[in-house]
Scaffold this motif. Structure first.
Motif, PDB file in Angstrom:
ATOM      1  N   ALA A   1      -6.121  -8.962  13.349  1.00  0.00           N
ATOM      2  CA  ALA A   1      -6.192  -7.982  11.943  1.00  0.00           C
ATOM      3  C   ALA A   1      -7.373  -9.137  10.665  1.00  0.00           C
ATOM      4  O   ALA A   1      -6.704 -10.143  10.620  1.00  0.00           O
ATOM      5  CB  ALA A   1      -4.999  -7.486  10.655  1.00  0.00           C
ATOM      6  N   ALA A   2      -8.173  -8.374  10.326  1.00  0.00           N
ATOM      7  CA  ALA A   2      -9.106  -8.581   9.784  1.00  0.00           C
ATOM      8  C   ALA A   2      -8.862  -9.008   8.572  1.00  0.00           C
ATOM      9  O   ALA A   2      -7.807  -8.405   7.799  1.00  0.00           O
ATOM     10  CB  ALA A   2     -10.239  -8.191   9.300  1.00  0.00           C
ATOM     11  N   ALA A   3      -9.509 -10.544   7.601  1.00  0.00           N
ATOM     12  CA  ALA A   3      -9.078 -10.453   6.081  1.00  0.00           C
ATOM     13  C   ALA A   3      -8.858  -8.895   5.393  1.00  0.00           C
ATOM     14  O   ALA A   3     -10.068  -8.273   5.345  1.00  0.00           O
ATOM     15  CB  ALA A   3      -9.617 -11.424   5.659  1.00  0.00           C
ATOM     16  N   ARG A   4      -8.234  -9.023   4.406  1.00  0.00           N
ATOM     17  CA  ARG A   4      -8.301  -7.824   3.254  1.00  0.00           C
ATOM     18  C   ARG A   4      -9.312  -7.995   2.467  1.00  0.00           C
ATOM     19  O   ARG A   4      -9.039  -9.122   1.761  1.00  0.00           O
ATOM     20  CB  ARG A   4      -7.003  -7.881   2.621  1.00  0.00           C
TER      21      ARG A   4
ATOM     22  N   MET B   1      -1.350   3.286   3.042  1.00  0.00           N
ATOM     23  CA  MET B   1      -1.619   4.408   1.954  1.00  0.00           C
ATOM     24  C   MET B   1      -1.101   4.028   0.815  1.00  0.00           C
ATOM     25  O   MET B   1       0.003   3.600   0.356  1.00  0.00           O
ATOM     26  CB  MET B   1      -1.521   5.920   2.025  1.00  0.00           C
ATOM     27  N   GLU B   2      -1.701   3.264  -0.204  1.00  0.00           N
ATOM     28  CA  GLU B   2      -0.758   3.205  -1.111  1.00  0.00           C
ATOM     29  C   GLU B   2      -2.078   4.558  -3.122  1.00  0.00           C
ATOM     30  O   GLU B   2      -2.708   5.018  -2.278  1.00  0.00           O
ATOM     31  CB  GLU B   2      -2.282   2.007  -2.012  1.00  0.00           C
ATOM     32  N   PRO B   3      -1.822   4.633  -3.446  1.00  0.00           N
ATOM     33  CA  PRO B   3      -2.754   5.214  -4.954  1.00  0.00           C
ATOM     34  C   PRO B   3      -4.150   4.821  -4.745  1.00  0.00           C
ATOM     35  O   PRO B   3      -4.397   3.496  -5.138  1.00  0.00           O
ATOM     36  CB  PRO B   3      -1.298   5.089  -5.632  1.00  0.00           C
ATOM     37  N   ILE B   4      -4.879   5.925  -4.427  1.00  0.00           N
ATOM     38  CA  ILE B   4      -6.290   5.344  -4.282  1.00  0.00           C
ATOM     39  C   ILE B   4      -6.928   6.161  -5.510  1.00  0.00           C
ATOM     40  O   ILE B   4      -6.912   7.414  -5.425  1.00  0.00           O
ATOM     41  CB  ILE B   4      -7.219   6.016  -2.824  1.00  0.00           C
TER      42      ILE B   4
ATOM     43  N   GLU C   1      -1.138  -4.848   7.816  1.00  0.00           N
ATOM     44  CA  GLU C   1      -1.481  -5.892   6.924  1.00  0.00           C
ATOM     45  C   GLU C   1      -0.681  -6.260   5.396  1.00  0.00           C
ATOM     46  O   GLU C   1      -0.136  -6.723   4.670  1.00  0.00           O
ATOM     47  CB  GLU C   1      -3.441  -6.102   5.846  1.00  0.00           C
ATOM     48  N   GLN C   2       0.647  -4.835   5.530  1.00  0.00           N
ATOM     49  CA  GLN C   2       1.381  -4.306   4.697  1.00  0.00           C
ATOM     50  C   GLN C   2       2.628  -4.979   5.117  1.00  0.00           C
ATOM     51  O   GLN C   2       2.643  -5.353   6.484  1.00  0.00           O
ATOM     52  CB  GLN C   2       1.357  -2.548   5.519  1.00  0.00           C
TER      53      GLN C   2
ATOM     54  N   ALA D   1      -9.337   0.775  11.883  1.00  0.00           N
ATOM     55  CA  ALA D   1      -9.342   0.272  10.502  1.00  0.00           C
ATOM     56  C   ALA D   1      -7.922   0.903  10.357  1.00  0.00           C
ATOM     57  O   ALA D   1      -7.758  -0.092   9.481  1.00  0.00           O
ATOM     58  CB  ALA D   1     -10.908   0.874   9.155  1.00  0.00           C
ATOM     59  N   SER D   2      -8.022   2.157  10.374  1.00  0.00           N
ATOM     60  CA  SER D   2      -6.603   2.181  10.089  1.00  0.00           C
ATOM     61  C   SER D   2      -5.076   1.494   9.773  1.00  0.00           C
ATOM     62  O   SER D   2      -4.145   1.167   9.374  1.00  0.00           O
ATOM     63  CB  SER D   2      -6.598   4.073  10.075  1.00  0.00           C
ATOM     64  N   PHE D   3      -5.366   1.542  11.526  1.00  0.00           N
ATOM     65  CA  PHE D   3      -4.148   0.249  12.499  1.00  0.00           C
ATOM     66  C   PHE D   3      -4.402  -0.290  11.613  1.00  0.00           C
ATOM     67  O   PHE D   3      -3.346  -1.332  11.321  1.00  0.00           O
ATOM     68  CB  PHE D   3      -4.302   0.706  13.271  1.00  0.00           C
TER      69      PHE D   3
END
Length: 251
Positions: free
Chosen positions: A71-74, A7-10, A138-139, A131-133
């Motif tokens: 992991a899929a590309a962001r 999570m980042e500011p959404i 990606e972080q 998708a959350s994992f």
């Protein structure tokens, strides 16, 4: 190492937004109160979803995914903003009510993303958790370099302790949910695989030729056992105590 937090500011959905990513008030109310999500009415085969696709089946009929996928590309632009809002909604629902609170309709209502978009891209709760994992993978994370193996393992353990004891703990909530979803469990294995690969350097530079995975598990696994399974209090010496166990595994 082990804070599973994408999570980042959404940014919130803009007031009065229209189009496929803005849920109407009626849809939001239905999504928040429905006991079982239903598929959006449509003639398009791309978006038609049967009721059984709402929640990932975890019984005998469930099919466990094969090997962990990369992991899929962001994504970028509008797609990235949609994904961030949806994953932020997944996290907030998990923290509030656990796995049973997580439905596709509830995620659509909470995120402000139209339910058709959520169904089309994620289809069920297992895909949302996966998708959350994947987003957590990606972080960026860099292993510590304190100058000693014991110091590095202790610092990694301190990060784990912090992730598991913060309140509310999204790391703990996601790990707990993974026991209810084969797709989420598969994605969690991918997350751990990435983290172990990255963390291996702390062992390799201190003890070339040592089995880095064995050392890391000896150091880290007891932290999860104590805090996530036994729900024991986090004592001041917890991180270093088990780091010493891991460091001893190289001799």
């Amino acid at each position: 190492m082990c804070s599973i937090n994408h999570m980042e500011p959404i940014p919130q959905a803009p007031t009065g937004a229209t189009g496929p990513e803005a849920a109407s008030p009626a849809t939001a109310i239905q999504g928040a109160t429905s006991q079982q999500a239903t598929a959006p009415a449509t003639n398009s085969p791309e978006t038609a979803v049967p009721e059984t696709a709402v929640r990932e089946t975890t019984g005998a009929a469930a099919t466990r995914p094969a090997a962990a996928r990369p992991a899929a590309a962001r994504p970028g632009g509008r797609t990235a903003r949609t994904r961030e809002r949806v994953l932020d909604a997944v996290a907030s629902l998990l923290l509030e009510g656990g796995f049973d609170a997580l439905t596709v309709d509830a995620v659509a209502a909470r995120s402000g993303v139209h339910r058709t978009t959520v169904y089309r891209r994620w289809r069920d709760t297992g895909a949302l958790l996966a998708a959350s994992f994947d987003a957590a993978r990606e972080q960026p994370w860099q292993p510590p370099d304190t100058g000693s193996l014991l110091g590095d393992l202790t610092e990694i353990n301190r990060q784990i302790v912090a992730a598991l004891t913060e309140e509310p703990s999204i790391t703990r909530a996601l790990i707990t949910a993974s026991f209810r979803s084969p797709a989420a469990a598969d994605a969690l294995r991918g997350f751990w695989s990435d983290r172990f690969t990255t963390a291996a350097v702390v062992v390799e530079r201190a003890a070339p030729g040592a089995d880095a995975r064995t050392v890391l598990i000896a150091s880290c696994a007891p932290i999860f056992y104590e805090l996530a399974l036994m729900r024991s209090p986090a004592t001041d010496d917890l991180a270093e105590r088990y780091a010493r166990v891991g460091a001893a595994a190289v001799t």
